[in-house]
Scaffold this motif. Sequence first.
Motif, PDB file in Angstrom:
ATOM      1  N   UNK A 127      30.746  52.551   7.850  1.00 53.30           N
ATOM      2  CA  UNK A 127      31.594  53.419   7.031  1.00 53.30           C
ATOM      3  C   UNK A 127      31.000  53.539   5.633  1.00 53.30           C
ATOM      4  N   UNK A 128      30.527  52.413   5.105  1.00 49.97           N
ATOM      5  CA  UNK A 128      29.896  52.410   3.789  1.00 49.97           C
ATOM      6  C   UNK A 128      28.697  53.329   3.772  1.00 49.97           C
ATOM      7  N   UNK A 129      27.874  53.215   4.823  1.00 53.00           N
ATOM      8  CA  UNK A 129      26.675  54.042   4.923  1.00 53.00           C
ATOM      9  C   UNK A 129      27.040  55.530   4.859  1.00 53.00           C
ATOM     10  N   UNK A 130      28.040  55.914   5.666  1.00 52.24           N
ATOM     11  CA  UNK A 130      28.388  57.332   5.691  1.00 52.24           C
ATOM     12  C   UNK A 130      28.965  57.775   4.356  1.00 52.24           C
ATOM     13  N   UNK A 131      29.837  56.947   3.790  1.00 57.08           N
ATOM     14  CA  UNK A 131      30.456  57.366   2.537  1.00 57.08           C
ATOM     15  C   UNK A 131      29.450  57.420   1.406  1.00 57.08           C
ATOM     16  N   UNK A 132      28.480  56.511   1.448  1.00 56.58           N
ATOM     17  CA  UNK A 132      27.552  56.518   0.338  1.00 56.58           C
ATOM     18  C   UNK A 132      26.338  57.417   0.573  1.00 56.58           C
ATOM     19  N   UNK A 133      25.592  57.132   1.646  1.00 54.79           N
ATOM     20  CA  UNK A 133      24.318  57.824   1.834  1.00 54.79           C
ATOM     21  C   UNK A 133      24.536  59.264   2.282  1.00 54.79           C
ATOM     22  N   UNK A 134      25.509  59.469   3.170  1.00 55.69           N
ATOM     23  CA  UNK A 134      25.664  60.811   3.712  1.00 55.69           C
ATOM     24  C   UNK A 134      26.542  61.688   2.816  1.00 55.69           C
ATOM     25  N   UNK A 135      27.664  61.140   2.366  1.00 52.03           N
ATOM     26  CA  UNK A 135      28.595  61.998   1.639  1.00 52.03           C
ATOM     27  C   UNK A 135      28.311  62.035   0.139  1.00 52.03           C
ATOM     28  N   UNK A 136      27.844  60.944  -0.437  1.00 55.18           N
ATOM     29  CA  UNK A 136      27.633  60.916  -1.891  1.00 55.18           C
ATOM     30  C   UNK A 136      26.228  60.439  -2.234  1.00 55.18           C
ATOM     31  N   UNK A 137      25.211  61.150  -1.768  1.00 56.67           N
ATOM     32  CA  UNK A 137      23.860  60.628  -1.986  1.00 56.67           C
ATOM     33  C   UNK A 137      23.453  60.624  -3.454  1.00 56.67           C
ATOM     34  N   UNK A 138      24.063  61.475  -4.248  1.00 51.91           N
ATOM     35  CA  UNK A 138      23.540  61.661  -5.606  1.00 51.91           C
ATOM     36  C   UNK A 138      23.964  60.545  -6.559  1.00 51.91           C
ATOM     37  N   UNK A 139      25.206  60.200  -6.518  1.00 46.03           N
ATOM     38  CA  UNK A 139      25.724  59.323  -7.568  1.00 46.03           C
ATOM     39  C   UNK A 139      26.540  58.201  -6.951  1.00 46.03           C
ATOM     40  N   UNK A 140      26.081  56.973  -7.141  1.00 41.90           N
ATOM     41  CA  UNK A 140      26.832  55.829  -6.612  1.00 41.90           C
ATOM     42  C   UNK A 140      26.695  54.665  -7.546  1.00 41.90           C
ATOM     43  N   UNK A 141      27.694  54.036  -7.998  1.00 37.11           N
ATOM     44  CA  UNK A 141      29.093  54.413  -7.798  1.00 37.11           C
ATOM     45  C   UNK A 141      29.405  55.759  -8.432  1.00 37.11           C
ATOM     46  N   UNK A 142      30.334  56.486  -7.863  1.00 38.21           N
ATOM     47  CA  UNK A 142      30.653  57.805  -8.408  1.00 38.21           C
ATOM     48  C   UNK A 142      31.309  57.705  -9.782  1.00 38.21           C
ATOM     49  N   UNK A 143      31.502  58.849 -10.397  1.00 35.83           N
ATOM     50  CA  UNK A 143      32.107  58.835 -11.730  1.00 35.83           C
ATOM     51  C   UNK A 143      33.617  58.704 -11.617  1.00 35.83           C
ATOM     52  N   UNK A 144      34.192  57.968 -12.502  1.00 38.55           N
ATOM     53  CA  UNK A 144      35.657  57.862 -12.491  1.00 38.55           C
ATOM     54  C   UNK A 144      36.249  58.964 -13.370  1.00 38.55           C
ATOM     55  N   UNK A 145      37.533  58.887 -13.601  1.00 39.42           N
ATOM     56  CA  UNK A 145      38.173  59.983 -14.330  1.00 39.42           C
ATOM     57  C   UNK A 145      37.608  60.161 -15.727  1.00 39.42           C
ATOM     58  N   UNK A 146      37.177  59.051 -16.295  1.00 41.41           N
ATOM     59  CA  UNK A 146      36.631  59.141 -17.651  1.00 41.41           C
ATOM     60  C   UNK A 146      35.211  59.688 -17.654  1.00 41.41           C
ATOM     61  N   UNK A 147      34.643  59.946 -16.464  1.00 44.43           N
ATOM     62  CA  UNK A 147      33.319  60.526 -16.413  1.00 44.43           C
ATOM     63  C   UNK A 147      32.176  59.530 -16.440  1.00 44.43           C
ATOM     64  N   UNK A 148      32.469  58.267 -16.335  1.00 46.23           N
ATOM     65  CA  UNK A 148      31.397  57.264 -16.241  1.00 46.23           C
ATOM     66  C   UNK A 148      31.484  56.589 -14.877  1.00 46.23           C
ATOM     67  N   UNK A 149      30.345  56.061 -14.408  1.00 44.89           N
ATOM     68  CA  UNK A 149      30.397  55.426 -13.085  1.00 44.89           C
ATOM     69  C   UNK A 149      31.336  54.225 -13.083  1.00 44.89           C
TER      70      UNK A 149
END
Lengths: 205, 641, 335
Positions: free
Chosen positions: A46-68
């Motif tokens: 599940x981690x692989x799909x959520x990270x590599x497949x769905x969010x390849x660009x930015x990990x950890x993703x940005x939070x509401x404040x715009x920082x990872x």
Amino acid sequence: MSAAAEAHEHHGPPPIHYSSRINPAVLGIFLFIGSEIMLFGSFFTAYFFDRIVANPAQWPPLNEAGVPFERPWFLALINTLILVTSSFTIHWATVSCKKGNRAGLQAGMVLTFLLGLTFLLTQVIEYHRIGFNTNDTAFAATFFGLTGLHGCHVFIGLLILLVITIRAFRGHFSPSAHHGLEVGGIYWHFVDVMWIVVYVTVYVL
Amino acid sequence: MTSVTHDHHHAPASPSGLRKLTAPGWYRVLWTTPLVGFIGLGIVGLIRWAADWDPIWKSGPLATVGTVSFPMGLLIGLGGFDFWTYYASGKRTRPDSHDGHGATSWRDYFRINTDHKVIGIQYTVTTMLFFVISGFMALLFRAELAQSGDQYFNPQTFNVLVTEHAILMILLVIIPAFAGLGNIVIPLMIGAADMAFPKLNALSYWLLPIAGVTFIAGMFAPGGGPSAGWTCYAPLCAHQPMGNIFFNMAVQWGGASSIMTALNFLVTIITMRAPGMTFWRMPLLVWANFSTSLLVVLATPFIAGSQFFVLFDRVMHTNFFEAAGGGYVLGYQHIFWFYSHPAVYIMLLPGFGIISEVIAVMSRKPIFGYRLMALSLLAILVLGFSVWAHHMYVAGMAGWLRVPMMASTLLIAVPTGIKIFSWIATMWNGKINFNTPMLWATGFIATFVIGGLSGVWLGAVSIDIPVSSTYFIVAHIHYVLFGGSVFTIFTGIYYWYPKVTGRMYNEKLGKLHFWMTFIGFNATFFPMHYLGTQGMPRRVADYAPRFQELNAFASIASYLLGASTALFLFNMIWSWTKGEVVGSNPWRAMTLEWQVSSPPPTFNFDEVPQIVGGPYEFGVPGARHAILGSAQAEPVATGGH
Amino acid sequence: MTRGSIFKLFAYAVVAGAITTAVAVFIPWLPTAATRQADRMWFSIWFAEIIAIVVFAVVAAALIYCVVEFRVKPGDTSDGPPTHGHTMLEIIWTAIPTVIVIAITIVAAIVIHDNGKAGTNPLVIKVVTQQFTYQFEYPNGKTFNILRLPKDRNVKLDLSSKDVIHSFWVPAFGQKTDAVPGITTSIVITPTRTGYYPIICTQLCGLGHALMRSEAIVLESTEYDSWYASAGEAPAAAAGGTDGKSVYTAAGCGACHVFTAGGSAGTIGSSLDNLSVDAAKAGEELNDFIRSSITDPDTFLAPGYAKGVMPSTYKSSISGAQLDSLVQYLAENTK
Ligand code: HEA
Ligand code: HEA
Ligand code: CUA
Ligand SMILES: [Cu+2]
């Protein structure tokens, strides 16, 4: 009912014949661990799909404040050291038991238990202060998923350790009979090794 | 049920008075279940109150925890954990104690029992019960499908019925039916007194009714039952009525049960074989269960994972598979099918084992190509792990995955073909006795080949795309699951019936059951291929009027199936007390279970048997499979003497 | 084996093969192909069908032969000959299926490869799915509920979903793919026959799944071009249009509701013809009641209906202006 069954007089089964040198309980725990690895495998998938497949660009993703999202990797590193240490202490307990050193067995078990408990409590406190919640994007889902699954294993492991400790104090293990200790130990080592994998994936990569 | 009579061995004396409430058993269940159950719910409330979450009593978390805590209370009450709590609290335990072993009255089937034969019967009877229940659901929704338009059920109820029908058939019928038959015969076949972990064995059985009751309770959950299909695809599944939580949790119970049994089988087969029983002398049923158990242990955690994720997505609002939160929807399907494809072989390999036993014995010939038969099982096992995405050809997954998946999918036809051809070669030139088990075995080959060939079509991407998610799939499912698995289960039940009960089923009724099922089955499901290619999608309560006639025909034929099942149940129950008493070995088989009395003695063997040859050496002059202790069983005429 | 028995076996195989072939040929299994892709797929089906007939005939013949010839005589308790195997035979029945399945793999791989090619200048249509409707967005930005396609031109459909997984299937087109939230999936079709074809959602997507249908119309390319040029006059739908009735149609309310003015007769949800009764029950003003029923369907349940049936996604999928006119439209046309 046939004559055969009536001729069957004595009580209890015939002596067990073992067709393999491995002890059934030890084989059992290894197979169980195989199954556990696959359970972790499904979470890593599940981690692989959520990270590599769905969010390849930015990990950890940005939070509401715009920082990872911030991952407390340093605290977790210390926690890792604690858990790794506990692997050594339980090994020490096992070796002591095999040598007939009861004090070593008991001290080793108590130490292991306390180290494991420290790990778990630290983890709980970390959850409390981490600053994001389960519903904050797929990153949080995999974070809590993997560490939480591992936390459950630590919890079960602690229960097993507790049992072993009690039995160690009651003198149930001897240099010749210590399968209970060994099986529990194997499980605890598994929990530790799994943590290293979880730590590296979740906090470092 | 006078079946397993063990005159000398007594179950624990039944306690009296207040002790009844504390001794393991149903009296204790009466208070432990609500106690533990409500403690679980209380903890949820406590945590939510402490964390200041609103509302304190929220249905999702309560259902999640309740489906764990109430069953736990039940298990504690029954005494499932007594041994381990004794062990844990440091009391002296006797791991070799035989309390709770064997059965002298019907009551002994309703408690924690550590005898593998009793557990096997518990399993088999439970699965037959669920077979009737879930089959009955199918008959209900077939009534709705007999006409186009809406008649009896609204779409919600219809979907609930389909979902429950399928999941119960898979998790509460086929998989545990094989576990049950395996439980009865595997220790006997390898010359062991019991399974490696009898207490774990007892516990794994009791998880099963829990799973079943949880599934069924889900149908009545406030808000509505689970209605996303047995595959429970995200994200739909996470947005369905509350019954879905029950579904997710019941899968965990069923999964845990099957993992524990598989582990037990593996350890038993590896460590408890009688002297001389090398792997190449094991009956093929043991081989089959060995490979199946490996599959179970390694694959089942994935369905556990998949159900956890949808549960979390719903209850804890995580975003594993929610596109809006950055999750990846297709991840669910990959994880689900990584279990559920191997699961279809979990639902067939033990059946292959049963068929091998029956065909060799009834044809009075050694299995043709024994080693290849065993190796092909392993080949299916390995290939089975590399084909999951053939369920996702149209799901929008990465395009490049399709061709390798197709290649490995189609390759499975090769080991399966080896098995089919070897069975026929075993029958070739034999002296075949077409009694009921053999009829079922032959019928199995015929129907399963049709199902397998439609599987090969589905495996080819360009054929799957037009028919995926249509009634063509429904036809495939039933040809392999009913014409495959269920046929083998009937084969096994008829074959071992005299061993378990000491009596013979009624042969005439058995044959009638076969012919009614065979005809009813083909009439119900063959037309569905056509419905599918013509454009009728699956999982719909309503369909275009032009499919009316064929659907009505299928519905009527399905009632023939219902009737034949009723006949089967009657035969089984009636023969248990009224059937003709037969000796220990009515089929003149060579494997060990037939060399002891019927029903077998409590500990199976007086002395550990000595294995000296293969299990199917029919017609080989002087060949023997095993040498037993002197007074073991009445003399057996093995072939060739 | 004697000459006679080989002949018998062969005869069985021929009979079994003939029956199976008759079933395959005389029953019109497949709808008439209406795209180039379907033609290729049907070809691969026939290819596999011939193989399946042969395999089935062989197995059936051998099985019938066993059933007829090797029955034990009553009272005979002897065993059969102790043959343990035959290496050559085993190699043969491993090798031949291997070759066959490789052949099927190659054919199927070529077909899907060809079917995936969209050519240089395909007509790209966006298909937006949601519970329980399709919207087709053309390159000029116009959106319709019905798919119109030109004959003999490569069309690429890009599918997406607003809520759960749906699917796009036209039986005669052969092609099918799921519409998955969060990603875009696509298929290519090249229609070869004009006519009307049903579009079917094949992925269980909720209670209206059985009713999630639309229509594809294949036009001669000239007809298509003139329709396309004048398409602006066709009713505007959800994406841009805010006319209440078209929002009603576009959002798929009709799949579940009876609503006389909207011409819909769905049976999953309650009738929308007498909303004022329920509004009174809920103690709300009619317009507010309708609005909240659409945005938060679970707050007030029509008697006899369960929670969670009506999708709760309209909050986000219908824009503010559209919602206003939808509410307006319902309030005006109900009793
Ligand atoms: C017991 C259960 C069982 C078994 C054994 C099988 C066996 C096979 N299945 Fe099936 N399958 C299901 C249960 C099973 N399946 C279920 C439940 C689903 C639907 C799930 C859902 O969506 O709800 C499904 C769906 C399913 C799909 C997905 C369809 C779709 O959703 O679009 C596919 C696609 O590849 C497939 C393929 C196969 C193949 C190739 C085999 C092969 O193993 C078959 C091998 C056997 C033979 C081929 C016959 C004997 C061989 C010979 C006589 C040799 C000569 C043959 C040749 C040379 C061809 N199955
Ligand atoms: C082992 C598996 C198994 C078995 C044995 C069956 C057995 C049957 N199945 Fe099932 N089926 C599945 C597994 C199975 N099914 C699966 C996996 C699906 C996919 C579900 C999904 O899409 O999610 C499915 C889906 C499915 C559908 C498609 C539903 C849809 O897509 O909308 C249909 C439709 O006809 C159907 C029909 C039947 C019928 C008529 C039987 C008959 O064989 C049943 C025979 C009847 C009985 C066995 C009952 C006997 C009853 C009595 C004797 C009455 C006695 C009464 C009392 C005592 C009160 N099944
Ligand atoms: Cu959309 Cu089914
Ligand atoms: Cu599969």
